[in-house]
Design a protein around this motif. Sequence first.
Motif, PDB file in Angstrom:
ATOM      1  N   PRO A   1     -33.692  37.463 -29.481  1.00 48.51           N
ATOM      2  CA  PRO A   1     -32.786  38.413 -30.137  1.00 48.51           C
ATOM      3  C   PRO A   1     -32.512  39.634 -29.266  1.00 48.51           C
ATOM      4  N   LYS A   2     -31.308  40.150 -29.369  1.00 44.94           N
ATOM      5  CA  LYS A   2     -30.821  41.299 -28.610  1.00 44.94           C
ATOM      6  C   LYS A   2     -30.649  40.975 -27.132  1.00 44.94           C
ATOM      7  N   ALA A   3     -30.489  39.712 -26.806  1.00 41.64           N
ATOM      8  CA  ALA A   3     -30.211  39.299 -25.427  1.00 41.64           C
ATOM      9  C   ALA A   3     -29.034  38.317 -25.420  1.00 41.64           C
ATOM     10  N   GLY A   4     -28.043  38.606 -26.262  1.00 43.78           N
ATOM     11  CA  GLY A   4     -26.843  37.769 -26.315  1.00 43.78           C
ATOM     12  C   GLY A   4     -26.964  36.546 -27.193  1.00 43.78           C
ATOM     13  N   CYS A   5     -27.954  36.523 -28.103  1.00 42.82           N
ATOM     14  CA  CYS A   5     -28.214  35.288 -28.857  1.00 42.82           C
ATOM     15  C   CYS A   5     -27.091  34.933 -29.832  1.00 42.82           C
ATOM     16  N   SER A   6     -26.439  35.931 -30.439  1.00 34.43           N
ATOM     17  CA  SER A   6     -25.365  35.619 -31.398  1.00 34.43           C
ATOM     18  C   SER A   6     -24.221  34.878 -30.709  1.00 34.43           C
ATOM     19  N   ASN A   7     -23.823  35.363 -29.543  1.00 37.59           N
ATOM     20  CA  ASN A   7     -22.736  34.698 -28.828  1.00 37.59           C
ATOM     21  C   ASN A   7     -23.172  33.370 -28.234  1.00 37.59           C
ATOM     22  N   TRP A   8     -24.449  33.244 -27.880  1.00 39.34           N
ATOM     23  CA  TRP A   8     -24.920  31.942 -27.408  1.00 39.34           C
ATOM     24  C   TRP A   8     -24.883  30.914 -28.535  1.00 39.34           C
ATOM     25  N   LYS A   9     -25.225  31.337 -29.740  1.00 42.67           N
ATOM     26  CA  LYS A   9     -25.146  30.410 -30.880  1.00 42.67           C
ATOM     27  C   LYS A   9     -23.702  30.005 -31.131  1.00 42.67           C
ATOM     28  N   ARG A  10     -22.779  30.935 -30.956  1.00 45.13           N
ATOM     29  CA  ARG A  10     -21.351  30.592 -31.094  1.00 45.13           C
ATOM     30  C   ARG A  10     -20.963  29.516 -30.084  1.00 45.13           C
ATOM     31  N   VAL A  11     -21.406  29.684 -28.852  1.00 45.55           N
ATOM     32  CA  VAL A  11     -21.106  28.701 -27.814  1.00 45.55           C
ATOM     33  C   VAL A  11     -21.676  27.329 -28.193  1.00 45.55           C
TER      34      VAL A  11
END
Length: 320
Positions: free
Chosen positions: A94-104
Motif C-alpha cells: 500500500p502507498k506504492a502505486g497499488c491502486s493503479n497496479w490493481k487497475r492494470v
Amino acid sequence: MEGNGLDINPARITKRRRKLLLKNTLLALAPNATTLPPTSAKWQMLSTIQEGRKRLMKEVCAKYKSNSKRTITPYHVSRIFVEDKHKLLYCEVPKAGCSNWKRVLMVLEGFASSTRDIQHNTVHYGNHLKRLDSFDHRGISQRLETYTKVLFVREPFERLVSAFRDKFEHPNSYYHPVFGKPIISKYRVNASRAALRTGAGVTFKEFVQYLLDVHKPVGMDIHWEHVNRLCSPCLLDYDFIGKFETMEEDANFLLHLTGAPRNLTFPSFKDRHSQEERTSARITQHYFAQLTPPERQRAYDFYYMDYLMFNYSKPFKDLY
C-alpha cells in the motif's frame, strides 16, 4: 531519496555482459511475450538495474534473514494478487502505486477496457482479483514456480507520510475510531472529549509515537507495515522489483516483458484526494521536521531493513 547511481552503475558492465543480462532477464520474465522489447540502450539499462536490485535483495537476505528454509504458507502469499492470463503475481505494498497496479491487473484480466473506467471502490472492494492464498497448496506452488513475481516498493519515510496524510488528515470512518482514538488516548496530554470520542486530529508526532511503541495500544496496519512482512521477499524470490520513484519506466518495462497489449500503459493519475499534491521528498521532510532527531533515528531504525534491502539512501544527514 533514491540510492545514488540507480542501484548499479551500468558503465561498469561490459557490452557483452549487458547483452547477456538483457537476454537472460527477458527470457526469465517474458514466457508469454509475443514480441520482446527492442534491445536498445534503454532496455539494456532497465534490465541491468533489475539484476542489480535482485542481487542486492538476495545479498541482504543472505546476511540478515534465515527465511530460505522456511515453508511457504498461505499467510506468506496473502498480499499477492494473481493474473492468470499473463502469468503475473503482484504483491500489494500500500502507498506504492497499488491502486493503479490493481487497475492494470483488472484490464489484463478483461474486467475493463481502460484503467480510467475503474473507480476506487471497485479496485479495493469489488473482489475482481484473486489472491494467491485462495488457491490450494498445489495451485500456490505451481504459480510461484512458473509465474512472474512482482514487487513495487517506495522510499519508506515517504510511504509512511503518504499513509498518514491519507488516513488521518481526511475524514475516515475506519482509521479515526480504530487507530485515532487509542493513539490520542495514550499519547495526548489533556485530550479533549471530542478528540477522545471521534479519534480525529491525530498529529504526525503522535502517529510516530504509536508506531515506535513496543506496547502499541492498537496493532500494525498494512499501510505502514514493513515490506518484508507484507511480501516476504527473502522467501519468495521476486523476479521483478520496481520502485515508486521510477514507476512509469519500471511498470511499462514490465508490461512489455509480460506481453501486455501495447496500448496498455501504467496510469499516472492520483487515485484519491487528487486535488492535493502527491507526497514527495519535500513534503516528507516537512513532516519529519516535526520530530526530534532521536525520534527520526528510531523511525529510520524501524524501517532499516526496507532502506537496506531496496537501496534507499538515508533521508537525513544526522542519521547513522
